[in-house]
Enzyme design. Structure first.
Site, PDB file in Angstrom:
ATOM      1  CE  LYS A 135      11.735  30.935  76.495  1.00  0.00           C
ATOM      2  NZ  LYS A 135      12.404  31.960  77.288  1.00  0.00           N
ATOM      3  CD  GLU A 139       6.434  38.013  63.478  1.00  0.00           C
ATOM      4  OE1 GLU A 139       6.000  37.236  64.359  1.00  0.00           O
ATOM      5  OE2 GLU A 139       6.649  39.226  63.685  1.00  0.00           O
ATOM      6  N   GLY A 160      15.117  34.026  74.731  1.00  0.00           N
ATOM      7  CA  GLY A 160      15.173  33.899  73.267  1.00  0.00           C
ATOM      8  C   GLY A 160      16.479  34.415  72.687  1.00  0.00           C
ATOM      9  NE  ARG A 161      16.966  40.169  75.400  1.00  0.00           N
ATOM     10  CZ  ARG A 161      15.730  40.066  75.869  1.00  0.00           C
ATOM     11  NH1 ARG A 161      14.793  39.472  75.148  1.00  0.00           N
ATOM     12  NH2 ARG A 161      15.426  40.538  77.069  1.00  0.00           N
ATOM     13  CD  GLU A 207      13.574  41.117  72.245  1.00  0.00           C
ATOM     14  OE1 GLU A 207      14.054  40.002  72.510  1.00  0.00           O
ATOM     15  OE2 GLU A 207      12.767  41.281  71.305  1.00  0.00           O
ATOM     16  CG  HIS A 262      33.496  53.904  51.132  1.00  0.00           C
ATOM     17  ND1 HIS A 262      34.236  54.821  50.429  1.00  0.00           N
ATOM     18  CD2 HIS A 262      34.374  52.971  51.588  1.00  0.00           C
ATOM     19  CE1 HIS A 262      35.509  54.445  50.437  1.00  0.00           C
ATOM     20  NE2 HIS A 262      35.613  53.321  51.139  1.00  0.00           N
ATOM     21  CE  LYS A 270       5.197  39.305  70.094  1.00  0.00           C
ATOM     22  NZ  LYS A 270       5.474  38.273  71.097  1.00  0.00           N
TER      23      LYS A 270
HETATM   24  O1  F6P Z   1      10.488  39.788  69.745  1.00  0.00           O
HETATM   25  C1  F6P Z   1       9.968  39.148  70.854  1.00  0.00           C
HETATM   26  C2  F6P Z   1      10.439  37.750  70.980  1.00  0.00           C
HETATM   27  O2  F6P Z   1       9.761  37.158  72.031  1.00  0.00           O
HETATM   28  C3  F6P Z   1      11.946  37.617  71.163  1.00  0.00           C
HETATM   29  O3  F6P Z   1      12.369  37.837  72.449  1.00  0.00           O
HETATM   30  C4  F6P Z   1      12.169  36.236  70.683  1.00  0.00           C
HETATM   31  O4  F6P Z   1      13.518  36.007  70.431  1.00  0.00           O
HETATM   32  C5  F6P Z   1      11.304  36.228  69.440  1.00  0.00           C
HETATM   33  O5  F6P Z   1      10.167  36.988  69.807  1.00  0.00           O
HETATM   34  C6  F6P Z   1      10.891  34.882  68.936  1.00  0.00           C
HETATM   35  O6  F6P Z   1      10.164  34.153  69.889  1.00  0.00           O
HETATM   36  P1  F6P Z   1       9.936  32.607  69.736  1.00  0.00           P
HETATM   37  O7  F6P Z   1      11.257  31.927  69.772  1.00  0.00           O
HETATM   38  O8  F6P Z   1       9.063  32.227  70.901  1.00  0.00           O
HETATM   39  O9  F6P Z   1       9.239  32.359  68.427  1.00  0.00           O
END
Ligand code: F6P
Length: 549
Positions: A206, A212, A268-269, A354, A385, A513
């Protein structure tokens, strides 16, 4: 200051809790033969049974009253009509517009968002068509057969879960891979399986700034370019971006033509319905992606229009609140009995925790009641199990959601009966338990007597009285999965609305972060690390001394 616990409705629930806290589910079923009839709801191909919950008619009515007192109807409308209910970020929450199938107007900031939504859907549809037909070719003229989604959190969990769940609908010859972790082993292991000529990377972010995702995206680009003959211009045929950030996408070197846009009113979620779902559409086909939107839309209508006492997400949410705030429950298990749904609990963890892992109210006060529980689970029967022991005989009360399809999509009907027999058995066992009397009867012919018998007795008793919901789905299709996901999304919304917290921000991910950035710089320097607490300094110096560099 808003005080939920001071309301008459909360007080009435507390009073009633004191009366029924120790009433056993067995007794409730014995007293009321119509419990199943009364406490289940059919919605299209989904049956939601909530009869094995520790409620009676009064508790149920009081929970609905609390929802009414919290002006839930108005809060639902505020979400659907684009009010900026994400107050800490000043944003609307309009993921429902992404699956608004009759394409009614959805006005946000004086503008109908639907033309933009539909334009992106059309662009996705055309892209999927071209990839599937082979019109879209890689830089060596070969068709695309491997889709790699690089993203994390909401830009990963939803698409990964849906692709796994709808595997039986996958397009022949098309495979999908997900890279999320910044751990280089994740990308390294995935790239080993791929041929760059036939691979398309979807950089799903987003913000297009997430450490990452950007690290993995750069690594993927480097891998792609380092293979013989690949040039910067070839990137256009093998990389697309799913994002709200056009500038960062171009800076990365992805042609804006290959960018599939969404908007900051999509959390995002809650984004798998948006361009973030492109991996899904490529894997199962755009028609099936649309069917999933349709299923979610139908659940949206149910949620928006149905009276609370027959409204599945509202009931699920209020039952959750009953346990968290009155029974002091800390965790909620979700156990799908279907291997294709194995990633569903992981997806729900972000969606729920979240969203509702908050301790500050919308007014900025620290709340004096519990909010979101820990959500967890793995698929059954594996769960039986590993940790079911603790659910049956541990010291914590853990409500459970069981989810299963009636029809299997594999040939093994016999195995499906075994699977479902186990699920039904578990929900029955959790409800009923096994009394001391029953254990004594069972052991009567065993030869055990006196002290020996007494010593083993309690070990064999099951207290039962564990609340469970059972969600039976006729078949796991794009439509029913869409409805199921939307059902949980709305459950989470209702709980946030009752608790008066903002379910749509996530400030809690920021501190780690920030610190990680600083630590990364320190790990790269030769100076002794001493600016942290003793433990962190010790760990960082030890890591540096021993990492072989
Ligand atoms: O973990 C924090 C967060 O902002 C989530 O809400 C989101 O889904 C994820 O990081 C990834 O964010 P982006 O889509 O901006 O890379």
């Amino acid at each position: 200051m808003f005080s939920l616990t001071e309301t008459d409705e909360w007080g009435a629930l507390q009073e009633h809790y004191d009366k029924i806290a120790n009433v056993h589910l067995r007794t409730l079923f014995e007293k009321d033969k119509d419990r199943f009839k009364k406490y289940h709801i059919k919605f299209n191909d989904i049956l939601f049974d909530f009869s094995k919950n520790r409620i009676d008619n009064i508790a149920f009515k009081l929970l609905i009253k609390l929802a009414e007192h919290r002006k839930l109807k108005a809060q639902i409308e505020a979400m659907f009509t684009g009010e900026k209910i994400n107050t800490t970020e000043g944003r609307a929450v309009l993921h429902t517009a992404l699956r608004n199938r009759p394409i009614d107007e959805v006005i946000f900031d004086g503008k109908d968002v639907m033309p933009e939504v539909n334009a992106v859907l059309k662009k996705m549809k055309n892209f999927v068509r071209d990839v599937h037909s082979g019109k879209w070719k890689g830089c060596t003229g070969m068709p695309i057969t491997h889709i790699v989604n690089i993203g994390i959190g909401g830009s990963h969990l939803g698409p990964a879960m849906v692709c796994e769940a709808l595997k039986p609908y996958s397009k022949p010859g098309m495979s999908v891979h997900f890279i999320s972790n910044v751990d280089g082993c994740d990308i390294a292991e995935t790239l080993k399986q791929l041929n760059p000529d036939t691979t398309l990377f979807l950089i799903a972010s987003k913000t297009f700034t997430t450490q990452e995702t950007m690290t993995n995206a750069l690594a993927a680009k480097k891998w792609f370019l380092s293979l013989t003959g690949k040039k910067d211009k070839d990137v256009a045929l093998h990389f697309a971006a799913l994002s709200t950030n056009t500038e960062a996408v171009s800076e990365f070197g992805i042609n804006p033509k290959n960018m599939f846009e969404f908007w900051d009113w999509v959390g995002g979620r809650y984004s798998l319905w948006s361009a973030i779902g492109l991996s899904i559409a490529l894997y199962i086909g755009f028609d099936n992606f649309e069917k999933m939107l349709q299923g979610a839309y139908q659940m949206d209508v149910h949620f928006r229009k149905t009276p609370f006492s027959e409204n599945i997400p509202v009931i699920m949410a209020m039952l959750g609140i009953w346990y968290v705030d009155f029974f002091n429950v800390k965790t909620h298990a979700v156990i799908p009995y279907y291997q294709y749904l194995k990633l569903f609990p992981e997806f729900l963890q972000q969606l729920d925790m979240e969203s509702n892992g908050k301790r500050v109210s919308k007014d900025g006060d620290i709340v004096n009641y519990s909010t979101g529980p820990v959500v967890w689970g793995v698929s059954g029967t594996n769960a039986q199990h590993s940790f079911f022991q603790l659910i049956h005989q541990g010291t914590q009360l853990i409500p459970v959601d069981f989810i299963a399809p009636i029809e299997t999509q594999c040939d093994e009907q016999n195995q499906h009966d075994i699977l479902l027999a186990n699920m039904f058995a578990q929900s029955e066992a959790m409800m009923k338990g096994k009394t001391e009397k029953e254990v004594r009867e069972e052991l009567s012919g065993s030869g055990l007597k006196g002290a020996e018998l007494e010593k083993i007795l309690n070990h064999k008793v099951f207290p039962g009285n564990i609340p469970t919901n059972t969600i039976l789905i006729k078949k796991l299709t794009p439509e029913t999965l869409g409805s199921l996901i939307a059902m949980y999304e709305h459950k989470v919304f209702v709980q946030g609305a009752i608790w008066n917290i903002n379910s749509f921000d996530q400030w809690g991910v920021e501190l780690g972060k920030q610190l990680a950035k600083r630590i990364l710089a320190e790990l790269g320097s030769d100076n002794d690390i001493s600016a942290h607490d003793g433990s962190t300094n010790g760990l960082l110096n030890y890591y540096r001394e021993n990492n072989g560099r």
